[in-house]
Design a protein around this motif. Structure first.
Motif, short mmCIF file in Angstrom:
data_model
loop_
_atom_site.label_atom_id
_atom_site.label_comp_id
_atom_site.label_asym_id
_atom_site.label_seq_id
_atom_site.Cartn_x
_atom_site.Cartn_y
_atom_site.Cartn_z
N ASP A 12 0.84 -1.19 0.00
CA ASP A 12 0.00 0.00 0.00
C ASP A 12 0.88 1.25 0.00
O ASP A 12 1.61 1.51 0.96
CB ASP A 12 -0.91 -0.01 1.23
N LYS A 13 0.82 2.03 -1.06
CA LYS A 13 1.68 3.20 -1.21
C LYS A 13 1.50 4.19 -0.08
O LYS A 13 2.48 4.71 0.46
CB LYS A 13 1.40 3.87 -2.56
N GLU A 14 0.26 4.50 0.30
CA GLU A 14 0.01 5.48 1.34
C GLU A 14 0.53 5.02 2.69
O GLU A 14 1.08 5.81 3.47
CB GLU A 14 -1.49 5.80 1.42
N VAL A 15 0.35 3.74 2.97
CA VAL A 15 0.87 3.18 4.23
C VAL A 15 2.39 3.26 4.24
O VAL A 15 3.02 3.58 5.26
CB VAL A 15 0.40 1.72 4.41
N LEU A 16 3.00 3.00 3.08
CA LEU A 16 4.46 3.05 2.95
C LEU A 16 4.98 4.46 3.20
O LEU A 16 5.97 4.66 3.91
CB LEU A 16 4.86 2.56 1.56
N ILE A 17 4.31 5.45 2.62
CA ILE A 17 4.70 6.84 2.81
C ILE A 17 4.64 7.23 4.28
O ILE A 17 5.55 7.86 4.82
CB ILE A 17 3.80 7.78 1.97
N LYS A 18 3.55 6.84 4.96
CA LYS A 18 3.39 7.15 6.38
C LYS A 18 4.47 6.43 7.22
O LYS A 18 4.93 6.97 8.24
CB LYS A 18 2.00 6.75 6.86
N TYR A 19 4.85 5.23 6.79
CA TYR A 19 5.87 4.50 7.54
C TYR A 19 7.19 5.27 7.53
O TYR A 19 7.81 5.48 8.57
CB TYR A 19 6.08 3.10 6.94
N PHE A 20 7.61 5.71 6.35
CA PHE A 20 8.88 6.42 6.25
C PHE A 20 8.81 7.79 6.93
O PHE A 20 9.83 8.31 7.40
CB PHE A 20 9.29 6.58 4.79
N GLU A 21 7.62 8.36 6.98
CA GLU A 21 7.48 9.68 7.58
C GLU A 21 7.93 9.70 9.05
O GLU A 21 8.50 10.69 9.52
CB GLU A 21 6.01 10.13 7.48
#
Length: 267
Positions: free
Chosen positions: A165-174
């Motif tokens: 999931d791209k959005e979940v991935l972005i939030k993870y790195f954030e």
């Protein structure tokens, strides 16, 4: 909080038989892997990747299996591998008593790939700081547990991120993203001889965009991050003052920049 990314090599080197029998699974993976590429590069994530393992991926990636129209995925993979700068290398050491669950060595791997993945397993079990974070995909993982390694009574578990999931991935790195905070003593306009200024930050506007951009691109050495500010023709050093928060200042003496950082920036 610091981490080093461990990539699931089976995300890159596929089983030919499984590909032929489950093409939709791999077509789906082709659409999702580039999002992981982007996030790793955008966040300048430290990645465990020996040169030999890099060439294993380049050699055994299933180019001949690519259907017409998917050449772009091949190019994206090559581009990702060629742009990795924040590489953490490790020795070619295999402690064959260390086991991983599930086993990261797959039956379709070549002997040379197996050797390289065994070195990777030994490395992540032997060094726990910074923490190892394992990146894989649901269609390849299919386990409820995190990756773990064991040697006799020593067992370690690693945060396992399914990157579908791209959005979940972005939030993870954030949550790991370094954040710039200005220190008034590094004032672009009022700094005296005792304190180094920070040319990329304008106190009069309070806009941290430029400083944050340099911090995002910076490379780690020891407890600091370094980058060259082309616009102001000066090296910038960022130092941690609180978890994930960094102050910055100019460094005019090139010789005080680690040689490894100067080498990366000269490429």
């Amino acid at each position: 909080m610091k981490y080093v990314a461990v990539l699931d090599i089976s995300s890159f080197i596929w089983c030919q038989k499984d590909f032929e029998e489950n093409k939709e699974k791999y077509y789906d993976l082709m659409g999702k892997l580039p999002d992981l590429y982007d996030q790793l590069l955008e966040n300048n994530a430290a990645i465990l990747l020996k040169e030999e393992l890099y060439y294993e991926i380049m050699q055994f990636f299933p180019y001949n299996s690519m259907p017409n129209g998917y050449e772009i995925f091949e190019r994206l993979t090559f581009d990702f591998l060629s742009k990795i700068c924040n590489v953490h290398v490790y020795d070619s050491i295999d402690n064959n008593e260390i086991t991983s669950y599930p086993n990261l060595v797959k039956e379709h791997f070549s002997k040379s790939t197996t050797d390289e993945v065994r070195y990777l397993i030994t490395r992540i079990h032997s060094i726990q700081e910074p923490k190892n974070v394992f990146f894989t995909f649901e269609k390849l993982w299919e386990y409820e547990s995190n990756l773990s390694t064991s040697l006799k009574d020593a067992k370690f578990e690693y945060e396992t991120v399914c990157s579908d999931d791209k959005e979940v991935l972005i939030k993870y790195f954030e949550k790991y993203k370094r954040k710039f905070e200005h220190n008034p003593k590094h004032d672009k306009y009022k700094t005296g001889l005792k304190e180094s200024p920070l040319s990329c930050f304008n106190e009069r506007t309070g806009d941290i965009t430029k400083a944050q951009e340099l911090l995002d691109k910076s490379y780690e050495h020891g407890n600091s991050f370094y980058y060259f500010d082309v616009e102001n023709s000066v090296w910038v050093v960022f130092r941690n003052h609180e978890e994930n928060r960094y102050h910055g200042f100019n460094q005019n003496d090139r010789e005080k920049i680690p040689a490894s950082i100067r080498k990366i920036m000269s490429k």
